[in-house]
Design a protein around this motif. Structure first.
Motif, short mmCIF file in Angstrom:
data_model
loop_
_atom_site.label_atom_id
_atom_site.label_comp_id
_atom_site.label_asym_id
_atom_site.label_seq_id
_atom_site.Cartn_x
_atom_site.Cartn_y
_atom_site.Cartn_z
N SER A 25 -9.62 -2.81 -8.54
CA SER A 25 -8.52 -2.54 -7.81
C SER A 25 -8.89 -1.57 -6.60
CB SER A 25 -7.57 -1.75 -8.84
OG SER A 25 -6.58 -1.33 -8.00
N GLU B 2 -13.15 7.14 -1.59
CA GLU B 2 -11.93 6.48 -1.58
C GLU B 2 -12.19 4.93 -2.26
OE1 GLU B 2 -10.90 6.14 2.81
OE2 GLU B 2 -11.67 4.15 2.62
N ASP C 24 3.40 2.88 -6.57
CA ASP C 24 2.53 3.13 -5.79
C ASP C 24 2.57 3.14 -4.53
OD1 ASP C 24 0.87 3.88 -8.11
OD2 ASP C 24 -0.19 2.06 -8.25
N MET C 25 3.38 1.97 -4.12
CA MET C 25 3.60 1.47 -2.82
C MET C 25 4.61 2.40 -2.15
SD MET C 25 3.09 -2.59 -2.64
CE MET C 25 4.19 -3.10 -4.03
N GLY D 285 -5.47 -0.51 3.71
CA GLY D 285 -4.54 0.29 3.07
C GLY D 285 -3.40 -0.28 1.91
N LYS D 286 -3.88 -1.53 1.75
CA LYS D 286 -3.02 -2.43 0.69
C LYS D 286 -3.76 -2.55 -0.63
CE LYS D 286 0.35 -6.10 0.53
NZ LYS D 286 0.40 -7.34 0.68
N ARG D 287 -3.37 -2.31 -1.56
CA ARG D 287 -3.97 -2.35 -2.82
C ARG D 287 -4.10 -3.94 -3.29
NH1 ARG D 287 -6.66 0.77 -5.91
NH2 ARG D 287 -5.85 2.55 -4.56
N GLN D 288 -5.20 -4.15 -3.80
CA GLN D 288 -5.45 -5.44 -4.23
C GLN D 288 -6.43 -5.57 -5.54
OE1 GLN D 288 -5.96 -8.49 -1.54
NE2 GLN D 288 -5.23 -7.24 0.08
N THR E 225 -8.29 -0.98 -2.04
CA THR E 225 -7.28 -1.27 -1.03
C THR E 225 -8.06 -1.92 0.19
OG1 THR E 225 -7.87 0.96 -0.04
CG2 THR E 225 -5.92 0.92 -1.54
N LYS F 212 -11.58 5.19 -9.60
CA LYS F 212 -12.10 5.29 -8.28
C LYS F 212 -13.28 4.82 -8.17
CE LYS F 212 -9.85 8.25 -5.32
NZ LYS F 212 -9.63 9.36 -4.66
N SER G 1 -11.60 1.75 -1.58
CA SER G 1 -11.33 0.87 -0.59
C SER G 1 -12.33 -0.33 -0.55
CB SER G 1 -11.09 1.50 0.54
OG SER G 1 -12.29 1.86 1.21
N HIS H 252 2.87 -0.72 -9.95
CA HIS H 252 2.30 -1.15 -8.46
C HIS H 252 3.52 -0.68 -7.33
CE1 HIS H 252 -0.77 -2.88 -10.35
NE2 HIS H 252 -0.62 -4.07 -10.67
#
Ligand code: ZN
Length: 349
Positions: free
Chosen positions: A130, A69, A252-253, A135-138, A132, A96, A71, A249
């Protein structure tokens, strides 16, 4: 506005068979031990080629692991597994794995080698990852890779929708740069002209041969890589990311089934460029027609309702980021295009 110092990749190889020389590139820099991160589901033959190349040139595999993942938590966990003897980190595969490898390398302060196996977006050479966080993409700053190794034979075998996604992400540079200039005219946001020029020029360069043969793949790889360089020069994502990325974005959310990044940003760029009233709309339309971009979109049409919600949300996705979407409600124009533009038939349901 000014960058005191910029970092650019020192080694760039974009050619057929480059993956088989990965070990040689590391050995030449005396990087005798490397961790290798690869994408979940990567073809075993590609992973074998990379590992064999390390063996052939005496580069010890310090750690070989599959990235599950994208993240920040995963990157931090993997950082703790990288042994202190490790001298470099390699990412092989799709977005990823490359994002996690790039971020882990920056945490470990190790040189990072990016070896993308498809060209679905411009992230492989960008100065950010990029990921998460809870759980929030940054988008997290990393600096660009030290080396970029693109094996044209491997990328040519990747599924066509991935290539179309790369084409879509590339075209979004037109709209991103227009948004950047709009932010300058409306609010005085500084524009780095050289970065904007490189970004724009990268699309025109690809337009010279927009086909998925070896030469076309080489041009796309080069163009996407130059977008990463433009971001590093500008010290922001502005040359590569504008209102079309805000819409992507937001999708995606909020969307139930986010699609490939570049299919979203490319479609959004086509719509947004119509609002921007320049000649980019026509150019993007021509390029998408020539490359068959819309075929990949039609295979899994977008939800019109999800796009309506995403377009409404897009202006608030990023704080203090002025774009054409800051000026008016874009949806009525987009809805009209979706209903009437022949190119978009079958792309939305
Ligand atoms: Zn993008």
């Amino acid at each position: 506005m000014k960058n005191a110092q910029i970092n650019l990749p020192l080694l760039v190889r974009i050619k057929a068979g480059a993956l088989q020389r990965l070990g040689l590139y590391l050995a030449r820099s005396r990087l005798t031990s490397a961790a290798l991160f690869y994408s979940e589901g990567l073809l075993p033959s590609i992973l074998d080629a990379a590992r064999q190349s390390l063996r052939d040139h005496g580069v010890a595999p310090a750690l070989v692991c599959e990235v599950k993942e994208a993240s920040l938590e995963e990157a931090v966990r993997l950082r703790s597994e990288v042994p202190s003897s490790c001298k470099a980190l390699i990412g092989v595969g799709g977005g990823k794995a490359l994002d996690v490898a790039k971020y882990t390398a920056s945490l470990a302060e190790l040189p990072y080698f990016a070896a993308p196996t498809s060209l679905s977006n411009d992230g492989f050479c960008s100065p950010q990852a990029s990921l998460t966080l809870e759980g929030k993409r940054q988008s997290l700053p990393t600096g660009p890779p030290e080396a970029v190794v693109v094996d044209l034979t491997v990328c040519q075998r990747a599924p066509l929708p991935l290539w179309h996604s790369g084409v879509g992400d590339l075209c979004s540079k037109f709209t991103a740069v227009s948004d950047w200039k709009l932010a300058f005219y409306r609010r005085g946001d500084p524009v780095n002209d050289m970065a904007a020029l490189i970004s724009d020029a990268s699309v025109f360069q690809f337009m010279a041969n927009p086909v998925s043969n070896e030469e076309g793949i080489r041009l796309l790889a080069t163009a996407l890589m130059l977008n990463g360089v433009a971001m590093e020069i500008a010290g922001s994502s502005r040359p590569s990311s504008g209102s079309e990325h805000l819409i992507s974005h937001a999708l995606d959310m909020t969307g139930a089934r986010p699609r490939l990044h570049g299919l979203q940003t490319g479609t959004a760029a086509y719509l947004v460029s119509s609002l921007q009233r320049g000649n980019h709309h026509e150019k993007i339309g021509e390029l998408f027609a020539r490359t068959g971009f819309w075929h990949s979109v039609r295979k899994q049409p977008f939800s019109k309702e999800e796009w309506r919600i995403a377009v409404e949300r897009a202006p608030s996705v990023k704080e203090d980021f002025y774009t054409i979407l800051s000026e008016s409600d874009a949806w009525p124009e987009f809805a009209r295009m979706i209903a009437l533009d022949p190119a978009l038939i079958g792309c939305f349901e």
